[in-house]
Design an enzyme around this catalytic site. Structure first.
Site, mmCIF file in Angstrom:
data_model
loop_
_atom_site.group_PDB
_atom_site.id
_atom_site.type_symbol
_atom_site.label_atom_id
_atom_site.label_comp_id
_atom_site.label_asym_id
_atom_site.label_seq_id
_atom_site.Cartn_x
_atom_site.Cartn_y
_atom_site.Cartn_z
ATOM 1 C CG ASP A 316 -2.073 -1.001 1.064
ATOM 2 O OD1 ASP A 316 -2.194 -1.619 -0.021
ATOM 3 O OD2 ASP A 316 -2.837 -1.183 2.029
ATOM 4 N NE ARG A 391 -4.054 2.297 1.448
ATOM 5 C CZ ARG A 391 -4.145 3.019 2.554
ATOM 6 N NH1 ARG A 391 -3.790 4.291 2.538
ATOM 7 N NH2 ARG A 391 -4.589 2.495 3.680
#
Length: 432
Positions: A316, A391
């Site tokens: 991530d 994200r």
């Protein structure tokens, strides 16, 4: 469609107190629900994914009280497997951190046999769950696919999981192993889990046994190859559980500081159980000045150099490096990130596509991305598609650190983990 244009930012300066981690928040809620006793969960993240978990727990008969600001939740544990009315259907949006652990926990043997359906948004129905279902079936679980084999929606009967030897493929998502680990102690027998292939996102796995220990359960880990868990146990409430700040969310502020200023992020420190804290080490390798404290990380800008690195351990946060790379000297290669392709969207293709809109030179491989830097005055203004992926929206806010503004489409998609992200980013953005 809603859009947000960020003007060029001349420097970054300030302090950010991180919201709670998404994955820790949902794990803490599930463990508290399964435990004996009442648990006060503090610094809970207030976001879409947490609401899906809370709504599911309520439908499963769990009582809880949520504070007005939604960051403190007092959960009355049920002390064992869930019970529900036959035919219940749980809608979990696109929350993988709710879908995977619940899929395992709902297999546990109930007093009365019942069926439950787990479903979600169209993207959830494209996110693979086969490796988890295969593993659960090896333990005797009763799970059926309702549409496409290998993907939600699922129909689950609470006939029990019975331990024994279980093999699970570790190559796609660490959340499958996490789900199995969390359900195993409440199963009918001892479980030995063997990992097939290379386990991805190892630091994400470390979080799970650490949290289980806080709730009274030990996991024997043999070098990420085998895990042993005794069955017929109970989770015991620790009474209070503090959710750490979200290390993945810290990455945007830390990277912004590395590019153009100085930031102190609180709510996470050197002893964090989250793997994404290692993002700060990557910034340090690129040349940033990094200071660690018990409860903070501080980053200060310095000349950044490109990096060539396997980032499987921080998938991530590695997305943020893809943007930071534009501001470094020399090319950056991020390797071993095939699992970007099975997240909220296919993140490898999405990031490569959006970087090219800015004028960047990018090579997209099956499991890597190669990025050449851009001079600050060479960035093109672009409208960044966010693919309903929180994200991507947050990553591309960093483009405003160039000499060009950037427009983020559907900025509200950050609600999945960080609804107030853009206002927090604005607080540390200075224009004089």
């Amino acid at each position: 469609m809603e859009k947000l244009t960020l003007s060029p930012i001349s420097r970054i300066d300030g302090e950010i107190n991180l919201p709670g981690s998404k994955s820790l928040s949902n794990r803490a809620l599930l463990l508290a629900a399964l435990a004996k006793g009442t648990t006060q969960v503090t610094n809970l993240l207030d976001s879409d994914d947490i609401r899906y978990m809370l709504n599911a727990l309520k439908a499963l008969g769990v009582n809880y009280q949520l504070s007005d600001d939604k960051t403190v939740c007092v959960v009355e544990g049920i002390g064992g497997a869930f019970q529900w009315q036959n035919g219940l259907s749980l809608f979990l949006g696109n929350a993988g951190t709710a879908m995977r652990p619940l899929a395992a926990a709902l297999c546990l043997k109930g007093d009365t046999e019942s069926e439950v359906i787990l479903t979600g948004e169209p993207r959830m129905k494209e996110r693979p769950i086969k490796h988890l279902v295969d593993a659960l079936r090896q333990t005797g679980a009763n799970i059926q696919y309702l549409e496409n084999d290998g993907y939600p929606p699922l129909a689950i009967r609470n006939q029990g999981i019975f331990g024994g030897k279980v093999q699970i493929d570790g190559s796609i998502s660490s959340q499958f192993l996490t789900a199995l680990l969390m359900a195993a102690p409440l199963g009918e027998g001892d479980m030995e889990i063997e990992i097939l292939g290379e386990l991805v996102s190892k630091p994400y796995i470390d979080i799970t046994p650490a949290m289980m220990k806080d709730f009274g359960i030990n996991v024997d880990d043999y070098n990420y190859q085998r895990f042993l868990i005794k069955g017929k146990q109970y989770y015991i409430s620790p009474q209070t559980y503090l959710v750490e700040g979200d290390a993945s969310s810290a990455s945007y502020f830390l990277a912004a500081a590395a590019i153009k200023g100085k930031v102190k992020v609180t709510g996470i420190g050197r002893n964090s159980i989250q793997g994404d804290r290692l993002f700060a080490d990557v910034l340090a390798q690129m040349g940033a000045k990094v200071t660690w404290g018990e409860d903070f990380i501080q980053v200060e800008k310095s000349e950044l150099k490109g990096i060539d690195m396997d980032m499987n351990h921080i998938p991530d946060a590695a997305m943020t490096i893809a943007i930071t790379a534009l501001f470094a000297q020399g090319e950056t290669v991020i390797r071993n990130i095939y699992n970007w392709r099975v997240k909220e969207t296919d993140r490898l293709t999405a990031i490569a596509t959006e970087l090219r809109k800015l004028g960047a030179e990018v090579e997209e491989g099956e499991d890597f991305i190669r990025i050449q830097p851009l001079a600050l005055d060479k960035f093109k203004h672009a409208e960044i598609a966010t693919y309903n992926d929180h994200r991507i929206a947050m990553c591309f806010s960093l483009i405003a650190l160039s000499d060009t503004s950037v427009t983020i489409l559907d900025p509200a998609c950050t609600a999945k983990t960080f609804p107030t992200y853009f206002s927090e980013f604005e607080k540390i953005s200075k224009n004089q």
